[in-house]
Design a protein around this motif. Structure first.
Motif, PDB file in Angstrom:
ATOM      1  N   LEU A  41       0.672  -1.584   0.271  1.00 60.32           N
ATOM      2  CA  LEU A  41      -0.241   0.283  -0.199  1.00 60.32           C
ATOM      3  C   LEU A  41       0.795   1.135   0.266  1.00 60.32           C
ATOM      4  O   LEU A  41       1.777   1.310   0.737  1.00 60.32           O
ATOM      5  CB  LEU A  41      -0.941  -0.141   1.307  1.00 60.32           C
ATOM      6  CG  LEU A  41      -2.232  -0.864   1.426  1.00 60.32           C
ATOM      7  CD1 LEU A  41      -1.481  -2.087   2.328  1.00 60.32           C
ATOM      8  CD2 LEU A  41      -3.224  -0.407   1.314  1.00 60.32           C
ATOM      9  N   GLY A  42       0.402   2.333  -0.834  1.00 63.34           N
ATOM     10  CA  GLY A  42       1.235   3.593  -0.728  1.00 63.34           C
ATOM     11  C   GLY A  42       0.390   4.445  -1.572  1.00 63.34           C
ATOM     12  O   GLY A  42      -0.014   4.122  -2.622  1.00 63.34           O
ATOM     13  N   MET A  82      -4.484  -0.517  -4.895  1.00 66.03           N
ATOM     14  CA  MET A  82      -4.662   0.661  -5.137  1.00 66.03           C
ATOM     15  C   MET A  82      -5.066   1.371  -4.060  1.00 66.03           C
ATOM     16  O   MET A  82      -6.189   1.471  -3.100  1.00 66.03           O
ATOM     17  CB  MET A  82      -5.920   1.201  -6.698  1.00 66.03           C
ATOM     18  CG  MET A  82      -5.772   0.115  -7.829  1.00 66.03           C
ATOM     19  SD  MET A  82      -4.582   0.361  -8.675  1.00 66.03           S
ATOM     20  CE  MET A  82      -4.700   1.979  -9.337  1.00 66.03           C
ATOM     21  N   PRO A  83      -4.527   3.418  -4.251  1.00 65.53           N
ATOM     22  CA  PRO A  83      -5.376   3.933  -3.431  1.00 65.53           C
ATOM     23  C   PRO A  83      -6.125   4.560  -2.884  1.00 65.53           C
ATOM     24  O   PRO A  83      -6.157   5.611  -3.029  1.00 65.53           O
ATOM     25  CB  PRO A  83      -3.184   4.848  -3.610  1.00 65.53           C
ATOM     26  CG  PRO A  83      -3.374   5.321  -5.396  1.00 65.53           C
ATOM     27  CD  PRO A  83      -3.738   3.574  -5.269  1.00 65.53           C
ATOM     28  N   ASP A  84      -6.725   3.803  -3.026  1.00 65.55           N
ATOM     29  CA  ASP A  84      -8.377   4.144  -2.541  1.00 65.55           C
ATOM     30  C   ASP A  84      -8.725   4.432  -1.015  1.00 65.55           C
ATOM     31  O   ASP A  84      -9.465   3.417  -0.695  1.00 65.55           O
ATOM     32  CB  ASP A  84      -9.486   4.034  -3.544  1.00 65.55           C
ATOM     33  CG  ASP A  84     -10.655   5.071  -3.434  1.00 65.55           C
ATOM     34  OD1 ASP A  84     -10.380   5.557  -2.209  1.00 65.55           O
ATOM     35  OD2 ASP A  84     -11.281   4.958  -4.477  1.00 65.55           O
ATOM     36  N   ALA A 139     -10.329  -8.239   0.649  1.00 70.51           N
ATOM     37  CA  ALA A 139      -9.164  -8.333  -0.079  1.00 70.51           C
ATOM     38  C   ALA A 139      -7.856  -7.362   0.012  1.00 70.51           C
ATOM     39  O   ALA A 139      -6.532  -8.331   0.094  1.00 70.51           O
ATOM     40  CB  ALA A 139      -9.955  -8.952  -1.211  1.00 70.51           C
ATOM     41  N   ASP A 140      -8.460  -6.349   0.196  1.00 68.97           N
ATOM     42  CA  ASP A 140      -7.124  -5.325   0.127  1.00 68.97           C
ATOM     43  C   ASP A 140      -6.481  -5.661   1.852  1.00 68.97           C
ATOM     44  O   ASP A 140      -4.802  -5.570   1.730  1.00 68.97           O
ATOM     45  CB  ASP A 140      -7.599  -4.253   0.218  1.00 68.97           C
ATOM     46  CG  ASP A 140      -8.192  -3.911  -1.020  1.00 68.97           C
ATOM     47  OD1 ASP A 140      -7.882  -4.490  -2.385  1.00 68.97           O
ATOM     48  OD2 ASP A 140      -8.883  -3.290  -1.717  1.00 68.97           O
ATOM     49  N   LEU A 141      -7.310  -5.453   2.390  1.00 69.19           N
ATOM     50  CA  LEU A 141      -6.151  -6.271   3.801  1.00 69.19           C
ATOM     51  C   LEU A 141      -5.965  -7.314   4.542  1.00 69.19           C
ATOM     52  O   LEU A 141      -5.389  -7.630   5.072  1.00 69.19           O
ATOM     53  CB  LEU A 141      -7.220  -5.884   5.028  1.00 69.19           C
ATOM     54  CG  LEU A 141      -7.899  -4.341   4.833  1.00 69.19           C
ATOM     55  CD1 LEU A 141      -9.080  -3.704   5.485  1.00 69.19           C
ATOM     56  CD2 LEU A 141      -6.851  -3.503   4.803  1.00 69.19           C
ATOM     57  N   ALA A 142      -6.495  -8.821   3.455  1.00 61.21           N
ATOM     58  CA  ALA A 142      -6.103 -10.351   4.232  1.00 61.21           C
ATOM     59  C   ALA A 142      -4.842 -10.256   3.747  1.00 61.21           C
ATOM     60  O   ALA A 142      -4.874 -10.680   2.246  1.00 61.21           O
ATOM     61  CB  ALA A 142      -7.439 -11.018   3.962  1.00 61.21           C
ATOM     62  N   TYR A 174      -0.694   9.029   3.921  1.00 62.51           N
ATOM     63  CA  TYR A 174      -1.495   8.081   3.347  1.00 62.51           C
ATOM     64  C   TYR A 174      -0.793   7.015   4.478  1.00 62.51           C
ATOM     65  O   TYR A 174      -1.233   6.036   4.586  1.00 62.51           O
ATOM     66  CB  TYR A 174      -1.197   8.226   1.731  1.00 62.51           C
ATOM     67  CG  TYR A 174      -1.522   6.944   1.659  1.00 62.51           C
ATOM     68  CD1 TYR A 174      -3.449   7.009   0.947  1.00 62.51           C
ATOM     69  CD2 TYR A 174      -1.167   5.672   1.516  1.00 62.51           C
ATOM     70  CE1 TYR A 174      -4.262   5.398   0.218  1.00 62.51           C
ATOM     71  CE2 TYR A 174      -1.758   4.538   1.129  1.00 62.51           C
ATOM     72  CZ  TYR A 174      -3.549   4.286   0.659  1.00 62.51           C
ATOM     73  OH  TYR A 174      -3.906   3.351  -0.023  1.00 62.51           O
ATOM     74  N   CYS A 175       0.490   6.648   3.930  1.00 62.12           N
ATOM     75  CA  CYS A 175       0.985   5.342   4.784  1.00 62.12           C
ATOM     76  C   CYS A 175       0.187   5.321   6.275  1.00 62.12           C
ATOM     77  O   CYS A 175      -0.001   4.449   7.135  1.00 62.12           O
ATOM     78  CB  CYS A 175       2.837   5.468   4.902  1.00 62.12           C
ATOM     79  SG  CYS A 175       2.802   5.194   3.026  1.00 62.12           S
TER      80      CYS A 175
END
Length: 602
Positions: free
Chosen positions: A424-425, A477-479, A486-489, A507-508
């Motif tokens: 992520l970023g 994707m940085p939304d 799924a983005d977190l698992a 953002y981080c």
């Protein structure tokens, strides 16, 4: 194959429909014949194909047109009975019965027809001269049988042919007018040939033919029988046998010969063993076998699956360069109905200097597919014939379902081989570069990647304590407001920021505090573009202060702008953290790298 067969007998009154049924059941001609026989069921254990068979009679005197139409719609095969000594009943076959049946059945799934000439005991001549033009005119007619209910001539044969017309139909396989296999049949048999050609030399040698014979018919061919088969092909086709093996042309010729000699069941046995249904489509049961997927478990290929995939790679790597050229990839996927890999695959896994997928990259892509979409992986293995070549019940035998991740955490150990790292970023922070660097591509090489060929995944192997493991990187994707489960698992998280962009770390920090501050998922902050000048970040805490406050490892400097291949130490660290999430990563990782350094020089 169908679970049962329903045979309907129709025809003009007095042609002997009911007599045929009663003669079959009682094995003698009945003294008294009713207007219509009751429906009978022949048990599976007394039929040649071991399938229950229902025989239904029709009587114009007892049944309405509507009842007839219902029976036609339910029938799997229809026997049109005529009397060989009654020209009018023969004329009615084409003037009444065939048009009536065609009007009541769907054009795309026409029911097979059997013409039955009864009362052959009353004439000395055959009706075949009259019937053959009819058979040539209507493709739905499977065959014609002349019989006698009175003399019991060809009675059992009649119902055998009717059963066979359902279970082993000619229609999907063969075009009688052109006397050749239909395109869909050729396509299916060609795939079967390629799967059976274990060394991919375009020839089925004796070992491959014997394996094929044992797979389909549970018995090998005797050496003499094998030679006899090849001699038949040699006599009829110049290039049917090459280097004492059967070519594709020879293989197709043999099946044409089987069908022309009325042995459709031989070809159907082969087709069904390789997963095809009556429409020559691979069945859903074959392509997508059931596999139980409990929550918090992942799917991996097991040892036998990797051995199989290795053999598939080896047989298509013609030039033995440990990579698949575009032509070799195309050849490998000829047994698929579509090309499963797009150009993004070349930027998802490792490739050689020519951009061709290496052996390691090939296995990585299979590993990725199995992890992300096990049903798709099962489908692909089905096209390649895994369950047939490895003599397994289904492709599900190739899959290992890992145990629940919570149990791994409790036991502080894991048997898993694939670990997922979500990256992520903010936009422009260097996430894509971080993924491509894992595949050995520096910034110069990355600039040559077309926008429509980019991938959001990268997968390759790393070594932890001498064990080979797969690390799967996924660029999220940085939304910020729409991060899904799924983005977190994942097993480990990378938070990437650009040290040269003062707004990048914000953002981080937000993502960490919103989604991961209370999570057991280990997180690593990546200070990307570390070859550039570091600027002060707008966040209230510097990246180092932020990591210290939240007990994270200090930001890891990273760059891939050098001329040489990017350093891969960080990916080993990520894999290690994914394997041992409960360890004190802040102090343990440098110790691990020290040990790795010591063992390297020992």
């Amino acid at each position: 194959m169908r679970k049962d067969v329903r045979i309907l007998l129709v025809g003009e009154p007095k042609v002997g429909k009911t007599s045929l049924i009663m003669s079959l059941v009682s094995e003698e001609f009945p003294d008294e014949v009713p207007l219509r026989a009751e429906e009978i069921t022949i048990p599976a254990d007394v039929t040649p194909e071991r399938v229950p068979t229902h025989i239904v009679d029709y009587s114009e005197a007892e049944q309405s047109d509507e009842q007839l139409y219902q029976e036609i719609s339910k029938a799997n095969v229809i026997c049109i009975v005529y009397s060989v000594n009654n020209k009018k009943s023969i004329e009615k076959v084409t003037s009444h019965w065939i048009p009536l049946i065609n009007d009541r059945t769907d054009k795309d799934s026409r029911v097979p027809l059997i013409l039955v000439g009864n009362k052959s005991d009353l004439v000395e001549h055959s009706s075949m001269e009259t019937i053959l033009p009819i058979m040539n005119q209507y493709q739905d007619i499977e065959t014609c049988v002349e019989c006698s209910a009175k003399n019991l001539k060809n009675i059992s044969e009649l119902f055998y042919y009717a059963q066979k017309a359902v279970l082993h139909p000619t229609g999907p396989l063969y075009c009688p007018e052109q006397k050749e296999l239909k395109p869909s049949c050729i396509k299916s048999l060609t795939r079967i040939f390629k799967v059976s050609d274990l060394d991919n030399d375009g020839i089925l040698n004796d070992n491959e033919l014997n394996f094929f014979q044992r797979t389909c018919f549970n018995t090998p061919l005797a050496p003499q029988a094998l030679e006899d088969v090849k001699n038949v092909v040699r006599r009829n086709m110049a290039d049917g046998v090459k280097d004492n093996g059967l070519s594709l042309k020879g293989f197709l010729f043999l099946h044409t010969l089987f069908i022309q000699r009325g042995r459709h069941e031989t070809t159907w046995t082969v087709l069904r063993r390789f997963g095809y249904d009556d429409d020559l489509e691979l069945t859903q049961e074959y392509l997508f076998p059931m596999i139980k997927m409990p929550p918090d478990c992942t799917t991996e290929l097991n040892h036998n699956a990797y051995l199989f995939l290795q053999s598939v790679f080896d047989k298509h790597d013609k030039d033995r360069d440990c990579a698949l050229s575009p032509d070799e990839v195309k050849d490998l996927f000829k047994v698929f109905p579509y090309m499963p890999w797009g150009p993004d695959v070349n930027h998802t896994v490792c490739t050689n200097e020519q951009g061709w997928i290496t052996y390691q990259g090939y296995l990585s892509q299979w590993t990725l597919t199995t992890y992300l979409d096990v049903q798709r992986s099962l489908e692909y293995l089905g096209y390649l014939g895994y369950s047939i070549i490895y003599e397994q019940e289904s492709q599900a035998a190739a899959i290992t379902v890992t145990r629940n991740k919570r149990i791994d955490l409790q036991k502080k150990q894991t048997q898993r081989s694939v670990f997922r790292c979500n990256v992520l970023g903010g936009r422009g922070s260097g996430k894509s570069a971080f993924l491509q660097a894992f595949l050995g591509k520096n910034l110069q090489g990355q600039r040559r990647i077309r926008e429509d060929h980019k991938s959001f995944y990268a997968i390759s192997t790393t070594y932890v304590y001498g064990q080979e493991k797969y690390l799967l990187l996924h660029e999220v994707m940085p939304d910020f407001d729409f991060l899904s489960e799924a983005d977190l698992a994942c097993d480990v998280v990378c938070l990437v920021y650009d040290i040269n962009n003062p707004g990048s770390f914000e953002y981080c920090a937000k993502v960490y505090k919103q989604y991961f501050i209370d999570s057991k998922t280990p997180c690593v902050v990546i200070a990307a573009k570390s070859d550039l000048h570091e600027v002060r970040q707008h966040h209230s805490l510097s990246p180092h202060e932020f990591c210290r406050k939240h007990k994270l490892h200090p930001p890891q400097p990273f760059t891939c702008s050098m001329a040489e291949a990017p350093n891969k130490d960080i990916y080993t660290r990520l894999t290690t953290m994914a394997m041992y999430p409960s360890s004190n990563t802040r102090f343990w990782i440098p110790l691990f790298l020290f040990l790795l350094h010591v063992f390297t020089f020992c």
